[in-house]
Scaffold this motif. Structure first.
Motif, PDB file in Angstrom:
ATOM      1  N   TYR A  51      -7.503 -14.932 -31.462  1.00  0.00           N
ATOM      2  CA  TYR A  51      -7.676 -14.331 -30.138  1.00  0.00           C
ATOM      3  C   TYR A  51      -6.378 -14.396 -29.333  1.00  0.00           C
ATOM      4  N   HIS A  80     -14.903 -11.758 -36.339  1.00  0.00           N
ATOM      5  CA  HIS A  80     -15.341 -12.647 -35.261  1.00  0.00           C
ATOM      6  C   HIS A  80     -16.820 -12.438 -34.950  1.00  0.00           C
ATOM      7  N   HIS A  84     -10.431 -19.040 -35.105  1.00  0.00           N
ATOM      8  CA  HIS A  84     -10.825 -17.789 -34.439  1.00  0.00           C
ATOM      9  C   HIS A  84     -10.098 -17.672 -33.105  1.00  0.00           C
ATOM     10  N   PRO A 128     -14.364 -10.506 -29.114  1.00  0.00           N
ATOM     11  CA  PRO A 128     -15.292 -10.986 -30.150  1.00  0.00           C
ATOM     12  C   PRO A 128     -16.195  -9.898 -30.713  1.00  0.00           C
ATOM     13  N   GLN A 137     -19.026 -14.689 -26.549  1.00  0.00           N
ATOM     14  CA  GLN A 137     -19.448 -15.507 -27.686  1.00  0.00           C
ATOM     15  C   GLN A 137     -20.702 -16.308 -27.364  1.00  0.00           C
TER      16      GLN A 137
END
Length: 209
Positions: free
Chosen positions: A141, A56, A137, A50, A164
């Motif tokens: 990943y 991100h 998102h 991230p 995150q």
């Protein structure tokens, strides 16, 4: 005392800006492109993903600031974190999502726009945005962990969930502080315009502009 707090806010804001500027865009592999093959490798890759992906990072920071407008605001980034795990699972199940990079870019743009508004949308609408963004998102990943065994996969999921959560919680707390101090109120709009501009750049890049 207020002057000291104001200086600290400026320092934190400057740090955020430096992170956003210095982070390489669309860098989605923390292990040199290799699939993590151990618990530690999966964890490191998850913790880094991230941050090394500028799209991100911009969204996670933005959603944390956006959450600061609500009394139960942390439900918003937590919804994002949980659904990003789901998005990774979707990718690993070989389920194709349409135009993930475009949706991710647009999610950054929309988050920035919402931060610049004088009137915030209802919380359930913002949570819905976080849920949709989380799936896409997380889907992105998943590209870094395809083919990994169960142990590095679990540590990878835990890693990006931790990163995150930490970033969004920090932005949430800073946003709450800024809202309580009139001299810092414009900082949220400034961050919003910055994130909005980044979303435009990412979207234009998708179309090759």
């Amino acid at each position: 005392m207020k002057k000291s707090l104001s200086i600290n806010s400026r320092l934190i804001l400057s740090t955020i800006l430096l992170l956003l500027i210095a982070t390489p865009a669309y860098a989605h592999h923390a292990m040199g492109g290799e699939t993590p093959n151990s618990f530690l490798a999966g964890l490191i890759s998850g913790l880094a993903h991230p941050i090394i992906g500028l799209d991100h990072l911009a969204f996670v920071i933005g959603v944390g600031f956006l959450a600061s407008f609500f009394s139960w605001g942390m439900t918003i980034p937590l919804s994002f974190v949980l659904t990003s795990i789901l998005g990774t699972v979707v990718h690993l199940m070989n389920i194709d999502l349409p135009l993930p990079e475009l949706i991710i870019s647009l999610s950054v743009f929309v988050t920035g726009i919402l931060l610049t508004r004088d009137r915030i949308l209802p919380q359930f609408v913002v949570i819905s945005l976080a849920v949709v963004a989380g799936i896409f998102h997380g889907y992105a990943y998943g590209e870094s962990i395809i083919g990994a065994q169960t142990t590095p996969l679990i540590s990878y999921l835990a890693g990006f969930a931790i990163t995150q959560s930490f970033i969004s919680f920090t932005a949430y707390q800073l946003g709450k502080y800024w809202q309580k101090n009139s001299s810092s109120a414009l900082n949220l709009k400034f961050v919003g315009y910055l994130i909005c501009g980044m979303g435009i750049i990412f979207t234009a890049g998708f179309f090759g502009v």
